[in-house]
Design an enzyme around this catalytic site. Sequence first.
Site, PDB file in Angstrom:
ATOM      1  N   CYS A 122      13.226 -10.031  -9.720  1.00 27.36           N
ATOM      2  CA  CYS A 122      13.799  -8.910 -10.474  1.00 27.36           C
ATOM      3  C   CYS A 122      13.831  -9.210 -11.970  1.00 27.36           C
ATOM      4  CB  CYS A 122      15.208  -8.620  -9.968  1.00 27.36           C
ATOM      5  SG  CYS A 122      16.076  -7.375 -10.944  1.00 27.36           S
ATOM      6  N   CYS A 145      22.575  -8.814 -15.641  1.00 30.93           N
ATOM      7  CA  CYS A 145      23.091  -9.119 -14.301  1.00 30.93           C
ATOM      8  C   CYS A 145      23.343 -10.620 -14.214  1.00 30.93           C
ATOM      9  CB  CYS A 145      22.064  -8.688 -13.244  1.00 30.93           C
ATOM     10  SG  CYS A 145      22.682  -8.772 -11.558  1.00 30.93           S
ATOM     11  N   CYS A 147      18.015 -12.790  -8.942  1.00 28.84           N
ATOM     12  CA  CYS A 147      17.034 -12.570  -7.883  1.00 28.84           C
ATOM     13  C   CYS A 147      15.654 -12.857  -8.479  1.00 28.84           C
ATOM     14  CB  CYS A 147      17.127 -11.151  -7.351  1.00 28.84           C
ATOM     15  SG  CYS A 147      18.754 -10.813  -6.656  1.00 28.84           S
ATOM     16  N   GLU A 183      19.524   1.373 -19.476  1.00 25.26           N
ATOM     17  CA  GLU A 183      18.516   2.356 -19.134  1.00 25.26           C
ATOM     18  C   GLU A 183      18.959   3.152 -17.915  1.00 25.26           C
ATOM     19  OE1 GLU A 183      15.131  -0.160 -18.948  1.00 25.26           O
ATOM     20  OE2 GLU A 183      14.607   0.260 -21.023  1.00 25.26           O
ATOM     21  N   CYS A 240      12.059   0.408 -10.214  1.00 21.93           N
ATOM     22  CA  CYS A 240      13.099  -0.543  -9.848  1.00 21.93           C
ATOM     23  C   CYS A 240      12.765  -1.938 -10.345  1.00 21.93           C
ATOM     24  CB  CYS A 240      13.211  -0.634  -8.329  1.00 21.93           C
ATOM     25  SG  CYS A 240      14.275   0.588  -7.652  1.00 21.93           S
ATOM     26  N   CYS A 286      19.049   7.285 -11.302  1.00 19.54           N
ATOM     27  CA  CYS A 286      19.284   5.871 -11.058  1.00 19.54           C
ATOM     28  C   CYS A 286      20.134   5.346 -12.211  1.00 19.54           C
ATOM     29  CB  CYS A 286      17.916   5.184 -10.996  1.00 19.54           C
ATOM     30  SG  CYS A 286      17.992   3.440 -10.720  1.00 19.54           S
TER      31      CYS A 286
HETATM   32  N1  SAH Z   1      21.912  -5.135  -8.105  1.00 24.20           N
HETATM   33  C1  SAH Z   1      21.791  -4.179  -7.086  1.00 24.20           C
HETATM   34  C2  SAH Z   1      21.289  -2.827  -7.569  1.00 24.20           C
HETATM   35  C3  SAH Z   1      20.204  -2.818  -8.597  1.00 24.20           C
HETATM   36  S1  SAH Z   1      18.606  -3.353  -8.107  1.00 24.20           S
HETATM   37  C4  SAH Z   1      20.924  -4.701  -5.975  1.00 24.20           C
HETATM   38  O1  SAH Z   1      20.321  -5.754  -6.137  1.00 24.20           O
HETATM   39  O2  SAH Z   1      20.901  -4.066  -4.920  1.00 24.20           O
HETATM   40  C5  SAH Z   1      17.958  -1.964  -7.189  1.00 24.20           C
HETATM   41  C6  SAH Z   1      16.867  -2.345  -6.192  1.00 24.20           C
HETATM   42  O3  SAH Z   1      15.630  -2.715  -6.857  1.00 24.20           O
HETATM   43  C7  SAH Z   1      17.239  -3.554  -5.339  1.00 24.20           C
HETATM   44  O4  SAH Z   1      16.917  -3.349  -3.994  1.00 24.20           O
HETATM   45  C8  SAH Z   1      16.354  -4.626  -5.932  1.00 24.20           C
HETATM   46  O5  SAH Z   1      16.169  -5.672  -5.029  1.00 24.20           O
HETATM   47  C9  SAH Z   1      15.112  -3.876  -6.255  1.00 24.20           C
HETATM   48  N2  SAH Z   1      14.216  -4.560  -7.194  1.00 24.20           N
HETATM   49  C10 SAH Z   1      14.541  -5.411  -8.166  1.00 24.20           C
HETATM   50  N3  SAH Z   1      13.426  -5.831  -8.830  1.00 24.20           N
HETATM   51  C11 SAH Z   1      12.383  -5.224  -8.254  1.00 24.20           C
HETATM   52  C12 SAH Z   1      10.972  -5.218  -8.512  1.00 24.20           C
HETATM   53  N4  SAH Z   1      10.458  -5.934  -9.507  1.00 24.20           N
HETATM   54  N5  SAH Z   1      10.195  -4.471  -7.721  1.00 24.20           N
HETATM   55  C13 SAH Z   1      10.725  -3.712  -6.736  1.00 24.20           C
HETATM   56  N6  SAH Z   1      12.042  -3.656  -6.462  1.00 24.20           N
HETATM   57  C14 SAH Z   1      12.865  -4.405  -7.202  1.00 24.20           C
HETATM   58 FE1  SF4 Z   2      20.856  -8.272 -10.191  1.00 27.46          FE
HETATM   59 FE2  SF4 Z   2      18.263  -7.618  -9.982  1.00 27.46          FE
HETATM   60 FE3  SF4 Z   2      19.395  -9.117  -8.097  1.00 27.46          FE
HETATM   61 FE4  SF4 Z   2      20.067  -6.524  -8.280  1.00 27.46          FE
HETATM   62  S1  SF4 Z   2      18.036  -7.350  -7.770  1.00 27.46           S
HETATM   63  S2  SF4 Z   2      21.456  -8.281  -8.029  1.00 27.46           S
HETATM   64  S3  SF4 Z   2      19.961  -6.260 -10.521  1.00 27.46           S
HETATM   65  S4  SF4 Z   2      19.119  -9.694 -10.261  1.00 27.46           S
END
Ligand code: SAH
Ligand code: SF4
Length: 400
Positions: free
Chosen positions: A142, A135, A139, A114, A364, A128
Amino acid sequence: MSVTLDLSRVAPAIDAQKPLINLSGLTRPQMVAALTESGVVEHGKAKMRATQIFRWVHHRGVTDFAQMSDVAKETRARLADHFTIARPEVVERQVSKDGTRKWLIRMAPGVEVETVYIPSVGRVGALCVSSQVGCTLNCSFCHTGTQALVRNLTAAEIVAQVQIAKDDLGEWPSDKEDRLLSNIVFMGMGEPLYNLGQVADAIEIISDNEGITISRRRITVSTSGVVPQLEALGDKTQAMLAISLHATNDALRDVLVPLNKKYPLDQLMAGIRAYPGLSNARRVTFEYVMLKGVNDSPDEARALVKLIKGIPAKVNLIPFNPWPGTDYQCSDWAAIEAFAAILNKAGYSSPIRTPRGRDILAACGQLKSESEKVRASAMRKLSMAAMAGVLDDDEDEAAA
Ligand code: SAH
Ligand code: SF4
């Protein structure tokens, strides 16, 4: 009369089995080499030809060699024998009430990503992009993190996301004034620093002055903190750095961003301080997702100020975007504002990122469910053989 055959002018045989190289994913020096190696262009002319073709692909946005009107017909035909400049398929396109656009792009069967365009106030807008499908890092807040890694994207597939957005926004040729697509953020699916080679090539292509020409200062790479790759990211790309911080102590960050167990905060902060090119004009962005009762207290805001002291930085507070099945909740608005006030008082600009495109699940960390739905229906249509390659992922997803 004898006829001699000049073997130096005979192109290498074309292997019908070999997939065509997508020229969209080659930097200009790589394109010079590919054109020469294929025998389509003579060595002495390769540099000039590469720039000409690069301009057609990345400045004009053409998708067919036949459109390259100033390239000889015969050369165009030979280019098409060895290379492609076709786009991947857009499986689904959604437009939010607020103007956010989201594309689900199928790079190959079962390989879908996406890409989200976020219009901003005024004339700028950010795209974006995703760097991986799924991944490997889990996290806990996420949604992408609950999807197993399918694979890294190639430079061509990363660039294709930009090309598709520009197709849709009507942004060819690329030097248009008042562009809608002015910035790129690597904040889609995946961890860009686990795919740095392809991400760096894609950045070189996107920022090339003969093509899309988005300056490196307008390209931001977000990482969860792969410390050993930070220096290489700065050296290779000169991109702006964003760090997904989310916590100010190791105990909590270990839970939110499990990669922290490998590269704890002291290592991460040292890596950031050493990031090439960091200055007041090129500040690092700390991303901080606001999770109710987890990391949003005034004490934590003060701890954050202390942690980043001395680093040219801004803080991006991201209201948590909930997804089905998560235990986390977004902080109350008052808590977010109180948190921001403490940062502002300490001299940090800390915009609260307004959630965009929530009605199309484009925010995000939400880039998962839609593609899963589509993938489920696509899966039913796929042959058993093609399914084998994506089964692992789907089993993981079912368990998640
Ligand atoms: N993997 C990389 C880039 C993709 S995530 C990273 O982790 O930085 C992009 C951003 O979205 C990151 O700061 C991540 O922590 C945030 N993010 C992920 N899940 C989210 C959610 N459910 N709500 C708000 N931000 C989120
Ligand atoms: Fe991967 Fe989501 Fe963590 Fe970014 S925030 S490193 S996309 S698991």
